[in-house]
Design a protein around this motif. Sequence first.
Motif, PDB file in Angstrom:
ATOM      1  N   ALA A 154      -2.040  17.632  -0.057  1.00  0.00           N
ATOM      2  CA  ALA A 154      -1.947  16.911  -1.333  1.00  0.00           C
ATOM      3  C   ALA A 154      -0.863  15.840  -1.273  1.00  0.00           C
ATOM      4  CB  ALA A 154      -1.672  17.894  -2.469  1.00  0.00           C
ATOM      5  N   GLN A 155       0.285  16.161  -0.671  1.00  0.00           N
ATOM      6  CA  GLN A 155       1.349  15.159  -0.523  1.00  0.00           C
ATOM      7  C   GLN A 155       0.902  14.009   0.369  1.00  0.00           C
ATOM      8  OE1 GLN A 155       5.460  16.555   0.212  1.00  0.00           O
ATOM      9  NE2 GLN A 155       4.682  18.631  -0.101  1.00  0.00           N
ATOM     10  N   ALA A 156       0.220  14.336   1.477  1.00  0.00           N
ATOM     11  CA  ALA A 156      -0.257  13.298   2.383  1.00  0.00           C
ATOM     12  C   ALA A 156      -1.286  12.402   1.698  1.00  0.00           C
ATOM     13  CB  ALA A 156      -0.867  13.938   3.629  1.00  0.00           C
ATOM     14  N   ALA A 157      -2.152  12.995   0.896  1.00  0.00           N
ATOM     15  CA  ALA A 157      -3.161  12.213   0.181  1.00  0.00           C
ATOM     16  C   ALA A 157      -2.513  11.280  -0.824  1.00  0.00           C
ATOM     17  CB  ALA A 157      -4.147  13.155  -0.512  1.00  0.00           C
ATOM     18  N   GLU A 158      -1.492  11.750  -1.510  1.00  0.00           N
ATOM     19  CA  GLU A 158      -0.790  10.908  -2.483  1.00  0.00           C
ATOM     20  C   GLU A 158      -0.134   9.713  -1.792  1.00  0.00           C
ATOM     21  OE1 GLU A 158       2.704  11.294  -5.923  1.00  0.00           O
ATOM     22  OE2 GLU A 158       2.059  13.050  -4.784  1.00  0.00           O
ATOM     23  N   ILE A 159       0.489   9.960  -0.640  1.00  0.00           N
ATOM     24  CA  ILE A 159       1.110   8.870   0.119  1.00  0.00           C
ATOM     25  C   ILE A 159       0.046   7.861   0.542  1.00  0.00           C
ATOM     26  CG2 ILE A 159       2.289   8.306   2.289  1.00  0.00           C
ATOM     27  CD1 ILE A 159       3.673  11.063   2.058  1.00  0.00           C
ATOM     28  N   THR A 160      -1.103   8.354   0.980  1.00  0.00           N
ATOM     29  CA  THR A 160      -2.180   7.470   1.434  1.00  0.00           C
ATOM     30  C   THR A 160      -2.703   6.613   0.292  1.00  0.00           C
ATOM     31  OG1 THR A 160      -2.819   9.086   3.126  1.00  0.00           O
ATOM     32  CG2 THR A 160      -4.432   7.391   2.560  1.00  0.00           C
ATOM     33  N   ARG A 161      -2.975   7.227  -0.845  1.00  0.00           N
ATOM     34  CA  ARG A 161      -3.480   6.465  -2.001  1.00  0.00           C
ATOM     35  C   ARG A 161      -2.489   5.402  -2.440  1.00  0.00           C
ATOM     36  NH1 ARG A 161      -5.207  11.624  -3.714  1.00  0.00           N
ATOM     37  NH2 ARG A 161      -3.316  11.827  -4.977  1.00  0.00           N
ATOM     38  N   ALA A 162      -1.186   5.679  -2.277  1.00  0.00           N
ATOM     39  CA  ALA A 162      -0.148   4.739  -2.709  1.00  0.00           C
ATOM     40  C   ALA A 162       0.104   3.633  -1.688  1.00  0.00           C
ATOM     41  CB  ALA A 162       1.144   5.502  -2.977  1.00  0.00           C
ATOM     42  N   GLY A 163      -0.625   3.641  -0.563  1.00  0.00           N
ATOM     43  CA  GLY A 163      -0.474   2.579   0.423  1.00  0.00           C
ATOM     44  C   GLY A 163       0.472   2.900   1.557  1.00  0.00           C
TER      45      GLY A 163
END
Length: 334
Positions: free
Chosen positions: A13-22
């Motif tokens: 979930a943390q990795a996905a959030e970082i990815t979505r944020a660029g």
Amino acid sequence: MAKVLLPDPEGIAQAAEITRAGGLVAFPTETVYGLGAHALSALAVAKVFAAKGRPHFDPIIVHVADPQEAEELWAEVPSLARRLIERFWPGPLTLVLPKRERVPDIVTAGLPTVGVRMPAHPVALALIREAGVPIAAPSANRFGKLSPTHHEAVLDQLGEKIDAVIAGGPTPVGIESTVVSLVEDPPRVLRPGGTPIEALREFLPNLRVEPPQGPSASPGTLPRHYRPATPLLLLEAGPAGAGDALDRDRCGFLAFQRAWHGFARVEILSEKGDLVEAAARFFALLRKLDQAGLSAIVAEPVPEEGLGLAIMNRLRRASSGRARLDETKVWIIR
């Protein structure tokens, strides 16, 4: 330093959030670790090029978690592509087809095509699904250097340049995906890899393997690529000829199946002669030799069949010369 995340729901979930944020997240696939960015954000993908030191003429493969996501990136999907997807996805096969406008030009190096694959790794698939976007991901290394098959290798090369890495352990295949262009008729292998050519020929009997002319639609096709810092010499048969000599006791040896004596360090890809095992161990063992303070590494060829074709492709691109042996010396053949 990059944050190290566990491959559990919280870490993903943390990795996905970082990815979505660029941001940039390295993650395991079945082949090697990829350096992931939001594939539909040109700015995020530009960060990948900057972190790797990658030239902008080298296209990036896009990873999806479902075949339908691939069809949303391609402008057209012929029936042949669907048959290959049904047989080989998820898995180490990248298909190159014309792209839709929504795919940024920076991903494809300005080419009208895009390579897409669905990885066969639960962490990679979970990350893509959780992020909700396709992920552009070349190997998580400095450009032209050894591809990482463990998160520690990612940290060694890119730890100061990326936001996070998911610590998913060693990757099982160990060699990048096979890349096939379906734009040409007959189709062409742009890069041999984790899907054997023999398996593809069951569906593509006229498949071509010779390199194309002009700009390549696949990464990993430059003449010099996958290179360790230590000079690597590819062993050839025959007696030693004229050239420079190196002492064996200062050299390492990357062997296929049997031990070689007289070298400072020897690593064996597969004592069983198993090319699948050899591919899985290839980058990790080459990295061990590269970190051993040797004057040179001599690599033994492997049979050019199955995954051996991909291993030899990497060895030839990594090689800085040719070598032959006598009883005490390694001769560099110019």
